[in-house]
Scaffold this motif. Structure first.
Motif, PDB file in Angstrom:
ATOM      1  N   VAL A  16       0.855  -1.187   0.000  1.00  0.00           N
ATOM      2  CA  VAL A  16       0.000   0.000   0.000  1.00  0.00           C
ATOM      3  C   VAL A  16       0.891   1.237   0.000  1.00  0.00           C
ATOM      4  O   VAL A  16       1.857   1.315   0.768  1.00  0.00           O
ATOM      5  N   LEU A  17       0.594   2.185  -0.865  1.00  0.00           N
ATOM      6  CA  LEU A  17       1.311   3.461  -0.882  1.00  0.00           C
ATOM      7  C   LEU A  17       0.348   4.518  -0.362  1.00  0.00           C
ATOM      8  O   LEU A  17      -0.758   4.672  -0.886  1.00  0.00           O
ATOM      9  N   VAL A  56       1.883   9.101  -4.626  1.00  0.00           N
ATOM     10  CA  VAL A  56       1.970   8.580  -5.985  1.00  0.00           C
ATOM     11  C   VAL A  56       1.832   9.745  -6.961  1.00  0.00           C
ATOM     12  O   VAL A  56       0.899  10.545  -6.859  1.00  0.00           O
ATOM     13  N   THR A  57       2.760   9.849  -7.878  1.00  0.00           N
ATOM     14  CA  THR A  57       2.727  10.966  -8.830  1.00  0.00           C
ATOM     15  C   THR A  57       2.334  10.518 -10.237  1.00  0.00           C
ATOM     16  O   THR A  57       1.892  11.333 -11.035  1.00  0.00           O
ATOM     17  N   ALA A  58       2.542   9.240 -10.552  1.00  0.00           N
ATOM     18  CA  ALA A  58       2.170   8.750 -11.891  1.00  0.00           C
ATOM     19  C   ALA A  58       2.005   7.230 -11.855  1.00  0.00           C
ATOM     20  O   ALA A  58       2.696   6.538 -11.098  1.00  0.00           O
ATOM     21  N   CYS A  59       1.079   6.746 -12.668  1.00  0.00           N
ATOM     22  CA  CYS A  59       0.883   5.292 -12.826  1.00  0.00           C
ATOM     23  C   CYS A  59       0.792   5.035 -14.318  1.00  0.00           C
ATOM     24  O   CYS A  59      -0.071   5.605 -14.987  1.00  0.00           O
ATOM     25  N   ALA A 114       6.606  10.476  -5.343  1.00  0.00           N
ATOM     26  CA  ALA A 114       7.171  11.827  -5.318  1.00  0.00           C
ATOM     27  C   ALA A 114       8.683  11.821  -5.112  1.00  0.00           C
ATOM     28  O   ALA A 114       9.365  12.773  -5.485  1.00  0.00           O
ATOM     29  N   THR A 115       9.207  10.746  -4.569  1.00  0.00           N
ATOM     30  CA  THR A 115      10.659  10.689  -4.375  1.00  0.00           C
ATOM     31  C   THR A 115      11.361  10.119  -5.608  1.00  0.00           C
ATOM     32  O   THR A 115      12.579   9.949  -5.608  1.00  0.00           O
ATOM     33  N   LEU A 159      -8.691  10.324  -8.423  1.00  0.00           N
ATOM     34  CA  LEU A 159      -8.160   9.391  -9.423  1.00  0.00           C
ATOM     35  C   LEU A 159      -7.324  10.132 -10.464  1.00  0.00           C
ATOM     36  O   LEU A 159      -6.221   9.692 -10.829  1.00  0.00           O
ATOM     37  N   LEU A 160      -7.818  11.268 -10.911  1.00  0.00           N
ATOM     38  CA  LEU A 160      -7.093  12.003 -11.958  1.00  0.00           C
ATOM     39  C   LEU A 160      -5.762  12.517 -11.438  1.00  0.00           C
ATOM     40  O   LEU A 160      -4.782  12.617 -12.173  1.00  0.00           O
ATOM     41  N   ARG A 161      -5.738  12.806 -10.137  1.00  0.00           N
ATOM     42  CA  ARG A 161      -4.513  13.323  -9.520  1.00  0.00           C
ATOM     43  C   ARG A 161      -3.371  12.297  -9.565  1.00  0.00           C
ATOM     44  O   ARG A 161      -2.206  12.639  -9.384  1.00  0.00           O
ATOM     45  N   LEU A 162      -3.714  11.025  -9.788  1.00  0.00           N
ATOM     46  CA  LEU A 162      -2.672   9.985  -9.827  1.00  0.00           C
ATOM     47  C   LEU A 162      -1.955   9.946 -11.170  1.00  0.00           C
ATOM     48  O   LEU A 162      -1.010   9.177 -11.341  1.00  0.00           O
ATOM     49  N   ASN A 163      -2.410  10.751 -12.128  1.00  0.00           N
ATOM     50  CA  ASN A 163      -1.784  10.775 -13.466  1.00  0.00           C
ATOM     51  C   ASN A 163      -1.653   9.375 -14.054  1.00  0.00           C
ATOM     52  O   ASN A 163      -0.553   8.899 -14.343  1.00  0.00           O
ATOM     53  N   ILE A 164      -2.784   8.754 -14.221  1.00  0.00           N
ATOM     54  CA  ILE A 164      -2.803   7.373 -14.716  1.00  0.00           C
ATOM     55  C   ILE A 164      -2.815   7.389 -16.246  1.00  0.00           C
ATOM     56  O   ILE A 164      -3.625   8.095 -16.852  1.00  0.00           O
TER      57      ILE A 164
END
Ligand code: NA7
Length: 546
Positions: free
Chosen positions: A41-42, A116-119, A133-134, A394-399
């Motif tokens: 889990v993140l 989480v910055t991107a998936c 983010a790291t 959900l959109l904030r996860l840049n999927i």
């Protein structure tokens, strides 16, 4: 679209789960402890709790009753915990969530302070790559979003905020150390469920509280209080019956909606029923008649009763008129419940300002200026302005899915899912309480348990049958979107044109009724049926031969 058969790739994890609220915690437990998967889990926050980790504003309390706002999947877990009040307060929910996490030994598989910055879906490897983010990159076969529906704070872009000389806070990003209102002139923008909870508590502490109301709102007394020992014993003994009730009602609450129409009774009887429901308090007011959310004329009778209550409670007729000038059917927006909200406007240190009639023009170094030039001098501004609900988190996860398609693009005209669980073009992605599922129209732990269990059963099925890739058929998405739309329009819910259910609170957001209004019990049956028919409507693909 044609695509190559997926490979069974070697991932860091079987599943990555984003978020450690109710949904992420239970999903981890199911995947790790029941299926034996390697799951991680993140979590952006420094601890478990999801929405309750962030929403620490004064008066923060759940509107679902304690004995149903918890996990019910385990009899032992249910019976070991004791709630102290009719509705759980934020601090008590946090104690509960931490207790569950420790009891199930979840924290060792949760990475906290990890945003989480991107998936990205890598079609060649048939893996999800998740970036934090790291800059860390982790891969997993399944990606499960457990980000909640109300976790992206909506701070309205009011000109001049950066020039404000005082302090300002959004209720959903409240400082952990709290805010001292003593001696302060406080302005609160927003009178949704959150604002209605915060007003009485802030008013009791501040020198002066000015409430900026854009849309007047109904509210029913919560009638919160300590739970009697007899009730606690009853809840413990009736775990099974409570669970069955919450699973059989349309909204997942532990009360049954009366099987009578508002027109089955006389006017005098109707008033007596409303009076009794008002005295009992809470969200069950909605359950007084079965047609309150279907029949506008029936709804009008409830609306008239509640507006009369406001005029009865609030002494100043002008303030009462503004508070009772409600423009939408009762419960067409999420109906708040309160502890002395309307009574608070009888205090000398509280003022109501109607910003529908006279909108906020800008924030100045000194406070808030309205269109007619009136200035309200303030030391603190509280934004109880809600969330970019359901799609925002959900959109904030840049999927990005297959062929590099960003979710934001796939959903440019509004969210499109199959069962609120999966999105076409985004294989092996599951969205717990996603748009198109009952989610916010249901008592959240009830719909979360159903989703997490359905996903775990589905993953077990895929593994058991050597299936490496799953995504919905576009036609199934099409049918589901139409059904969600039809279910909403069978009710009065879309009639509140400015509700966050429609995305109308965020400028520029597409107006689509996002949650499934067909009822949780019905939805549960649909999902079970889809699974029983071998995941009808989903495309299941075996791995390519090596
Ligand atoms: P809500 O229900 O979205 O309420 C937000 C409130 O803030 C509502 O009264 C809005 O008025 C008001 N608002 C938002 N933007 C502005 C601006 N720019 N100017 C004036 N007023 C504004 O959020 P809550 O946090 O109260 O509740 C969210 C859910 O959390 C709740 O339903 C429960 O499920 C738990 P509007 O109605 O848009 O005119």
């Amino acid at each position: 679209m044609m695509q190559s058969a997926p490979r069974a790739g070697a991932a860091d994890f079987d599943a990555i789960i984003v978020g450690a609220g109710f949904s992420g915690m239970y999903q981890l437990h199911l995947l790790r402890d029941r299926l034996g998967l390697k799951a991680r889990v993140l979590e952006q926050g420094g601890g478990v709790g999801g929405t309750w980790y962030w929403n620490r504003y004064p008066g923060a309390r759940c509107d679902s009753e304690s004995h149903s706002y918890c996990f019910t999947f385990s009899e032992a877990l249910y019976k070991e915990w004791e709630w102290s009040e009719r509705y759980p307060g934020q601090a008590e929910i946090m104690r509960y969530m931490n207790w569950v996490a420790d009891r199930l030994d979840l924290k060792r598989d949760i990475a906290f302070d990890t945003r989480v910055t991107a998936c990205r879906y890598d079609a060649a490897a048939n893996l999800w790559e998740v970036e934090t983010a790291t800059g860390e990159r982790l891969t997993a076969t399944w990606l499960i979003t457990a980000v909640g529906c109300l976790s992206t704070a909506n701070v309205p872009k009011i000109p001049g905020l950066e020039s404000f000389g005082g302090r300002w806070y959004h209720t959903g990003q409240w400082p952990h150390e709290g805010v001292d209102f003593t001696g302060a002139r406080v302005g609160q923008i927003g009178t949704g469920s959150t604002g209605i909870q915060a007003v009485p508590v802030i008013a009791a502490e501040a020198k002066h509280l000015t409430v900026f109301q854009r849309t007047a709102n109904y509210s029913v007394p919560a009638r919160n209080g300590p739970l009697a020992a007899e009730f606690k014993a009853w809840a413990r003994e009736n775990w099974q019956a409570i669970r069955e009730t919450t699973q059989s009602t349309p909204n997942g609450h532990p009360f049954i909606i009366a099987d009578r129409s508002a027109w089955d009774v006389t006017e005098a009887e109707r008033q007596a029923i409303y009076e009794a429901a008002w005295e009992k308090g809470g969200l069950q007011f909605r359950a007084a008649f079965r047609d309150l959310l279907m029949d506008k004329a029936a709804n009008d009778t409830a609306a008239a009763f509640l507006k009369a209550k406001i005029r009865e409670i609030v002494q100043d007729p002008e303030t009462a008129a503004k508070l009772a000038d409600i423009d939408h059917p009762y419960a067409a927006k999420r109906p708040p419940i309160d502890t002395h909200y309307f009574e608070t406007f009888n205090r000398d240190n509280v003022t109501l300002v109607d910003v529908r009639a006279n909108p906020i023009e800008r924030i100045t170094p000194e406070g808030i200026r309205l269109r007619d030039g009136t200035e309200h001098a303030l030391d603190i501004i509280v934004f109880a302005t809600g969330f970019d609900a359901m799609t925002g988190p959900l959109l904030r996860l840049n999927i990005t899915g297959r062929d590099g398609l960003p979710l934001a693009e796939a959903w440019a005209a509004g969210p499109r899912t199959y069962l609120g669980l999966q999105v076409d073009g985004f294989p092996n992605l599951f969205t717990i309480t996603g748009p198109g599922s009952p989610s916010v129209l249901c008592n959240m732990p009830v719909c979360i348990e159903q989703h997490a269990e359905w996903i775990a059963d589905c993953i077990a099925h895929l593994r058991g049958n050597g299936i490496a890739r799953m995504e919905p058929e576009p036609a199934a998405v099409e049918r589901w979107v139409a059904h969600v739309n039809e279910a909403a329009h069978a009710t009065l819910l879309p009639q509140a044109g400015h509700s966050w259910y429609l995305g109308a609170n965020v400028p520029g957001k597409p107006r689509v009724f996002m949650p499934y209004a067909g009822g949780m019990a019905r939805y549960r049956g649909i999902c079970a049926d889809v699974a029983a028919k071998g995941y009808e409507g989903f495309r299941l693909e075996a791995p390519a031969p090596v």
